[in-house]
Design a protein around this motif. Sequence first.
Motif, PDB file in Angstrom:
ATOM      1  N   ARG A  54      33.089  75.091  14.346  1.00 25.83           N
ATOM      2  CA  ARG A  54      33.786  75.925  15.335  1.00 25.83           C
ATOM      3  C   ARG A  54      33.088  77.283  15.494  1.00 25.83           C
ATOM      4  NH1 ARG A  54      38.508  73.852  17.062  1.00 25.83           N
ATOM      5  NH2 ARG A  54      39.330  72.068  15.898  1.00 25.83           N
ATOM      6  N   ASP A  55      32.548  77.810  14.406  1.00 32.20           N
ATOM      7  CA  ASP A  55      31.771  79.046  14.502  1.00 32.20           C
ATOM      8  C   ASP A  55      30.519  78.819  15.355  1.00 32.20           C
ATOM      9  OD1 ASP A  55      33.571  80.395  12.911  1.00 32.20           O
ATOM     10  OD2 ASP A  55      32.444  80.071  11.054  1.00 32.20           O
ATOM     11  N   ILE A  56      29.873  77.691  15.146  1.00 38.09           N
ATOM     12  CA  ILE A  56      28.684  77.347  15.938  1.00 38.09           C
ATOM     13  C   ILE A  56      29.059  77.209  17.410  1.00 38.09           C
ATOM     14  CG2 ILE A  56      26.973  75.536  16.364  1.00 38.09           C
ATOM     15  CD1 ILE A  56      26.988  75.003  13.338  1.00 38.09           C
ATOM     16  N   ASP A  57      30.159  76.548  17.663  1.00 39.47           N
ATOM     17  CA  ASP A  57      30.636  76.354  19.038  1.00 39.47           C
ATOM     18  C   ASP A  57      30.901  77.688  19.718  1.00 39.47           C
ATOM     19  OD1 ASP A  57      32.025  74.568  21.191  1.00 39.47           O
ATOM     20  OD2 ASP A  57      33.575  76.015  20.622  1.00 39.47           O
ATOM     21  N   ARG A  58      31.537  78.599  18.995  1.00 35.28           N
ATOM     22  CA  ARG A  58      31.846  79.913  19.566  1.00 35.28           C
ATOM     23  C   ARG A  58      30.578  80.699  19.874  1.00 35.28           C
ATOM     24  NH1 ARG A  58      34.537  81.502  15.737  1.00 35.28           N
ATOM     25  NH2 ARG A  58      33.091  82.949  14.718  1.00 35.28           N
ATOM     26  N   ALA A  59      29.606  80.663  18.959  1.00 32.91           N
ATOM     27  CA  ALA A  59      28.357  81.406  19.167  1.00 32.91           C
ATOM     28  C   ALA A  59      27.553  80.811  20.328  1.00 32.91           C
ATOM     29  CB  ALA A  59      27.517  81.379  17.888  1.00 32.91           C
ATOM     30  N   ALA A  60      27.485  79.485  20.396  1.00 37.70           N
ATOM     31  CA  ALA A  60      26.737  78.844  21.481  1.00 37.70           C
ATOM     32  C   ALA A  60      27.391  79.127  22.831  1.00 37.70           C
ATOM     33  CB  ALA A  60      26.658  77.337  21.234  1.00 37.70           C
ATOM     34  N   ARG A  61      28.714  79.119  22.865  1.00 36.34           N
ATOM     35  CA  ARG A  61      29.426  79.423  24.106  1.00 36.34           C
ATOM     36  C   ARG A  61      29.180  80.866  24.542  1.00 36.34           C
ATOM     37  NH1 ARG A  61      33.995  78.005  22.554  1.00 36.34           N
ATOM     38  NH2 ARG A  61      34.874  80.026  21.978  1.00 36.34           N
ATOM     39  N   SER A  62      29.138  81.776  23.580  1.00 36.26           N
ATOM     40  CA  SER A  62      28.891  83.189  23.895  1.00 36.26           C
ATOM     41  C   SER A  62      27.495  83.375  24.485  1.00 36.26           C
ATOM     42  CB  SER A  62      29.048  84.038  22.633  1.00 36.26           C
ATOM     43  OG  SER A  62      30.378  83.980  22.135  1.00 36.26           O
ATOM     44  N   ILE A  63      26.512  82.662  23.931  1.00 34.60           N
ATOM     45  CA  ILE A  63      25.147  82.747  24.467  1.00 34.60           C
ATOM     46  C   ILE A  63      25.113  82.226  25.891  1.00 34.60           C
ATOM     47  CG2 ILE A  63      22.790  81.854  24.249  1.00 34.60           C
ATOM     48  CD1 ILE A  63      23.226  81.789  21.220  1.00 34.60           C
ATOM     49  N   LEU A  64      25.738  81.070  26.111  1.00 37.98           N
ATOM     50  CA  LEU A  64      25.733  80.484  27.456  1.00 37.98           C
ATOM     51  C   LEU A  64      26.411  81.409  28.454  1.00 37.98           C
ATOM     52  CD1 LEU A  64      25.030  78.087  29.233  1.00 37.98           C
ATOM     53  CD2 LEU A  64      27.200  77.016  28.565  1.00 37.98           C
ATOM     54  N   ASN A  65      27.520  82.022  28.058  1.00 39.53           N
ATOM     55  CA  ASN A  65      28.212  82.948  28.957  1.00 39.53           C
ATOM     56  C   ASN A  65      27.368  84.183  29.262  1.00 39.53           C
ATOM     57  OD1 ASN A  65      30.466  81.304  29.057  1.00 39.53           O
ATOM     58  ND2 ASN A  65      31.557  82.393  27.433  1.00 39.53           N
ATOM     59  N   GLU A  66      26.493  84.541  28.326  1.00 38.39           N
ATOM     60  CA  GLU A  66      25.643  85.723  28.514  1.00 38.39           C
ATOM     61  C   GLU A  66      24.474  85.435  29.446  1.00 38.39           C
ATOM     62  OE1 GLU A  66      24.993  89.610  28.150  1.00 38.39           O
ATOM     63  OE2 GLU A  66      26.427  88.685  26.779  1.00 38.39           O
ATOM     64  N   VAL A  67      23.879  84.253  29.288  1.00 34.52           N
ATOM     65  CA  VAL A  67      22.652  83.963  30.054  1.00 34.52           C
ATOM     66  C   VAL A  67      22.924  83.302  31.398  1.00 34.52           C
ATOM     67  CG1 VAL A  67      21.286  83.796  27.948  1.00 34.52           C
ATOM     68  CG2 VAL A  67      22.280  81.722  28.919  1.00 34.52           C
ATOM     69  N   TRP A  68      24.073  82.639  31.509  1.00 37.83           N
ATOM     70  CA  TRP A  68      24.366  81.967  32.775  1.00 37.83           C
ATOM     71  C   TRP A  68      25.775  82.277  33.232  1.00 37.83           C
ATOM     72  CZ3 TRP A  68      27.771  78.449  34.848  1.00 37.83           C
ATOM     73  CH2 TRP A  68      27.402  77.905  36.081  1.00 37.83           C
ATOM     74  N   PRO A  69      25.898  82.764  34.475  1.00 39.77           N
ATOM     75  CA  PRO A  69      24.793  82.941  35.438  1.00 39.77           C
ATOM     76  C   PRO A  69      24.206  84.350  35.462  1.00 39.77           C
ATOM     77  CG  PRO A  69      26.879  83.132  36.573  1.00 39.77           C
ATOM     78  CD  PRO A  69      27.221  82.882  35.125  1.00 39.77           C
ATOM     79  N   ALA A  70      24.806  85.303  34.737  1.00 38.65           N
ATOM     80  CA  ALA A  70      24.461  86.718  34.919  1.00 38.65           C
ATOM     81  C   ALA A  70      22.994  87.014  34.640  1.00 38.65           C
ATOM     82  CB  ALA A  70      25.351  87.583  34.024  1.00 38.65           C
ATOM     83  N   LEU A  71      22.515  86.690  33.428  1.00 39.54           N
ATOM     84  CA  LEU A  71      21.137  87.024  33.090  1.00 39.54           C
ATOM     85  C   LEU A  71      20.143  86.249  33.968  1.00 39.54           C
ATOM     86  CD1 LEU A  71      19.742  87.613  29.557  1.00 39.54           C
ATOM     87  CD2 LEU A  71      18.497  86.111  31.093  1.00 39.54           C
ATOM     88  N   GLN A  72      20.420  84.994  34.205  1.00 43.98           N
ATOM     89  CA  GLN A  72      19.539  84.184  35.046  1.00 43.98           C
ATOM     90  C   GLN A  72      19.482  84.733  36.470  1.00 43.98           C
ATOM     91  OE1 GLN A  72      19.955  79.906  34.552  1.00 43.98           O
ATOM     92  NE2 GLN A  72      19.476  79.570  36.712  1.00 43.98           N
ATOM     93  N   ASP A  73      20.608  85.202  36.978  1.00 42.03           N
ATOM     94  CA  ASP A  73      20.632  85.782  38.322  1.00 42.03           C
ATOM     95  C   ASP A  73      19.839  87.084  38.371  1.00 42.03           C
ATOM     96  OD1 ASP A  73      22.151  83.695  39.218  1.00 42.03           O
ATOM     97  OD2 ASP A  73      24.046  84.805  39.276  1.00 42.03           O
TER      98      ASP A  73
END
Length: 217
Positions: free
Chosen positions: A143-162
């Motif tokens: 669950r810790d891994i899931d939370r960290a991976a979700r946080s990364i995805l929310n950071e890079v997509w779509p904001a950083l990619q845009d």
Amino acid sequence: MKKIVFVLALFSLSFPAHSAEFALEKLKAGDIAVTVPAAPVPAPGRADSRIPQETLAKFQQVYKTLDAIHGGLAWVRNDLDRLEDRARQIIQLNYYDAFFESDLRKMSSDMSGRFSEMQRAAADTRALLGLAEKSAELNKAARDIDRAARSILNEVWPALQDSAGRLESTVRSGNPATIGYDSQWTAMDISRYSRQLSDQARYAYSDAQTLVTKTQP
């Protein structure tokens, strides 16, 4: 006297029959207790078995890696936006800025490193699927891994990619003589790395969700 003996004999002969009838009546009334053996308690399954500490350590290390990647992304989008603002100024004022090209190359190198780091972390997350077993400790780590991976995805997509995409579009719209002849290619690399980073974050998040399910006790 003979009559008395005869009566006593009749009484003694009738007693067993009376006792049998009495016993049958009690049996019909359900007065005889029937003992039912208790159902056997199933032996604890794999979910309750002690997991290897090496396995738990691998789960925790993947979480630490993903958490560090997320922490390092805090200011990347702002840096991309500042580079885009500088590119617009260069284009509007029509002047060459050698520092801009240098900063653009640094950003490209930075994004390349972040992509490679995320790629390794995604591979490590997938490798945990082969080690997953039902365990409360592993589930917490998953669950810790899931939370960290979700946080990364929310950071890079779509904001950083845009942001990286806007930087590429702005740089490519400028005059190479002022924006820099290599800047267009460098901006394209930055945009590509950001898309690849998003892809790897998505892979890691998907595998992390599977880990949570596989380790659920």
